[in-house]
Design a protein around this motif. Structure first.
Motif, PDB file in Angstrom:
ATOM      1  N   GLU A  11       0.847  -1.184   0.000  1.00 36.94           N
ATOM      2  CA  GLU A  11       0.000   0.000   0.000  1.00 36.94           C
ATOM      3  C   GLU A  11       0.887   1.241   0.000  1.00 36.94           C
ATOM      4  N   PRO A  12       0.457   2.284  -0.699  1.00 32.27           N
ATOM      5  CA  PRO A  12       1.269   3.502  -0.734  1.00 32.27           C
ATOM      6  C   PRO A  12       1.312   4.150   0.644  1.00 32.27           C
ATOM      7  N   THR A  13       2.482   4.662   1.012  1.00 30.84           N
ATOM      8  CA  THR A  13       2.648   5.296   2.323  1.00 30.84           C
ATOM      9  C   THR A  13       2.741   6.805   2.217  1.00 30.84           C
ATOM     10  N   GLY A  14       2.866   7.322   1.027  1.00 31.37           N
ATOM     11  CA  GLY A  14       3.008   8.754   0.877  1.00 31.37           C
ATOM     12  C   GLY A  14       4.460   9.196   0.934  1.00 31.37           C
ATOM     13  N   HIS A  15       5.373   8.327   1.304  1.00 31.70           N
ATOM     14  CA  HIS A  15       6.792   8.627   1.356  1.00 31.70           C
ATOM     15  C   HIS A  15       7.394   8.233   0.013  1.00 31.70           C
ATOM     16  N   PRO A  16       8.314   9.029  -0.555  1.00 36.89           N
ATOM     17  CA  PRO A  16       8.850   8.737  -1.884  1.00 36.89           C
ATOM     18  C   PRO A  16       9.479   7.347  -1.999  1.00 36.89           C
ATOM     19  N   SER A  17      10.119   6.855  -0.942  1.00 36.49           N
ATOM     20  CA  SER A  17      10.772   5.551  -1.044  1.00 36.49           C
ATOM     21  C   SER A  17       9.795   4.416  -0.811  1.00 36.49           C
ATOM     22  N   GLY A  18       8.555   4.726  -0.411  1.00 39.20           N
ATOM     23  CA  GLY A  18       7.571   3.703  -0.156  1.00 39.20           C
ATOM     24  C   GLY A  18       7.616   3.179   1.265  1.00 39.20           C
ATOM     25  N   GLU A  19       8.591   3.636   2.077  1.00 36.99           N
ATOM     26  CA  GLU A  19       8.707   3.189   3.459  1.00 36.99           C
ATOM     27  C   GLU A  19       8.106   4.236   4.386  1.00 36.99           C
ATOM     28  N   THR A  20       7.683   3.805   5.531  1.00 39.27           N
ATOM     29  CA  THR A  20       7.176   4.724   6.534  1.00 39.27           C
ATOM     30  C   THR A  20       8.363   5.342   7.262  1.00 39.27           C
ATOM     31  N   PRO A  21       8.441   6.683   7.312  1.00 39.23           N
ATOM     32  CA  PRO A  21       9.575   7.322   7.978  1.00 39.23           C
ATOM     33  C   PRO A  21       9.627   6.941   9.455  1.00 39.23           C
ATOM     34  N   GLY A  22      10.822   6.709   9.972  1.00 44.10           N
ATOM     35  CA  GLY A  22      11.014   6.406  11.371  1.00 44.10           C
ATOM     36  C   GLY A  22      10.877   4.942  11.710  1.00 44.10           C
ATOM     37  N   LEU A  23      10.481   4.118  10.746  1.00 46.51           N
ATOM     38  CA  LEU A  23      10.343   2.693  10.990  1.00 46.51           C
ATOM     39  C   LEU A  23      11.403   1.943  10.209  1.00 46.51           C
ATOM     40  N   PRO A  24      11.868   0.812  10.724  1.00 47.29           N
ATOM     41  CA  PRO A  24      12.818   0.019   9.969  1.00 47.29           C
ATOM     42  C   PRO A  24      12.181  -0.516   8.690  1.00 47.29           C
ATOM     43  N   ALA A  25      12.994  -1.040   7.802  1.00 48.66           N
ATOM     44  CA  ALA A  25      12.519  -1.501   6.499  1.00 48.66           C
ATOM     45  C   ALA A  25      11.434  -2.550   6.630  1.00 48.66           C
ATOM     46  N   GLY A  26      11.394  -3.310   7.721  1.00 51.85           N
ATOM     47  CA  GLY A  26      10.371  -4.325   7.921  1.00 51.85           C
ATOM     48  C   GLY A  26       8.993  -3.731   8.143  1.00 51.85           C
ATOM     49  N   GLY A  27       8.885  -2.469   8.540  1.00 50.48           N
ATOM     50  CA  GLY A  27       7.609  -1.812   8.724  1.00 50.48           C
ATOM     51  C   GLY A  27       7.185  -1.695  10.177  1.00 50.48           C
ATOM     52  N   ALA A  28       7.629  -2.581  11.053  1.00 50.81           N
ATOM     53  CA  ALA A  28       7.249  -2.516  12.452  1.00 50.81           C
ATOM     54  C   ALA A  28       8.390  -1.898  13.252  1.00 50.81           C
ATOM     55  N   PRO A  29       8.068  -1.072  14.251  1.00 50.83           N
ATOM     56  CA  PRO A  29       9.131  -0.481  15.047  1.00 50.83           C
ATOM     57  C   PRO A  29       9.830  -1.546  15.878  1.00 50.83           C
ATOM     58  N   GLY A  30      11.133  -1.380  16.025  1.00 51.40           N
ATOM     59  CA  GLY A  30      11.901  -2.323  16.819  1.00 51.40           C
ATOM     60  C   GLY A  30      11.716  -2.044  18.303  1.00 51.40           C
ATOM     61  N   ARG A  31      12.103  -3.002  19.118  1.00 50.84           N
ATOM     62  CA  ARG A  31      11.985  -2.840  20.564  1.00 50.84           C
ATOM     63  C   ARG A  31      12.795  -1.659  21.055  1.00 50.84           C
ATOM     64  N   ALA A  32      13.950  -1.480  20.487  1.00 50.26           N
ATOM     65  CA  ALA A  32      14.817  -0.375  20.910  1.00 50.26           C
ATOM     66  C   ALA A  32      14.159   0.970  20.606  1.00 50.26           C
ATOM     67  N   ASP A  33      13.502   1.072  19.424  1.00 52.32           N
ATOM     68  CA  ASP A  33      12.827   2.317  19.064  1.00 52.32           C
ATOM     69  C   ASP A  33      11.674   2.614  20.015  1.00 52.32           C
TER      70      ASP A  33
END
Length: 155
Positions: A11-33
């Protein structure tokens, strides 16, 4: 039913690279984040400003609640007795004016501490004779809203 071998379309995220800003490439935030966010959020400038707002507004809310409750009910009680109707009307008008003034103080605190702008109600400028001005002040919707806010804010 979808074919399990078919590729899912991202699904489009609105970000040019297709990724959600601030999240790792997997899409889910890591425990550390998540842990970093939970631990650092209470120390942001906004959190401290909101805490200061709550601490400074508590005495204002307490005074407003007590004064509006006592003066308004005393004024209404005197109006109902017919003996002290003039004093009761004066107390009701005083309560509405006090509520408006406390509302102005709270809007100033919000603007100063949180940077939020809340539009002030229009100034009441009654004209005519004494009874017309008294009636206009008693029908002041912004004054009644401010009195209701003072009664609801503390609890």
């Amino acid at each position: 039913m979808q074919d399990p071998s078919a590729e899912a379309t991202p699904e489009p995220t609105g970000h040019p690279s297709g990724e959600t800003p601030g999240l790792p490439a997997g899409g889910a935030p890591g425990r550390a984040d998540v842990l970093r966010t939970v631990l650092t959020t209470p120390f942001t400038r906004r959190a401290w400003a909101e805490a200061a707002y709550c601490l400074l507004c508590f005495p204002v809310a307490l005074v407003g609640f007590v004064l509006v409750l006592v003066l308004l009910f005393l004024g209404v009680g005197l109006i109902a007795s017919l003996v002290g109707a003039a004093v009761g009307l004066a107390l009701a008008v005083l309560t509405l004016g006090l509520s408006r003034a406390l509302g102005t103080l709270q809007r100033a605190l919000v603007a100063g501490l949180l940077g939020e702008r809340v539009t002030a109600p229009a100034q009441l400028r009654p004209s005519g004779g004494f009874l017309a001005r008294l009636a206009a002040r008693l029908r002041d919707e912004a004054g009644w809203r401010a009195a209701a806010y003072q009664l609801v804010k503390l609890p």
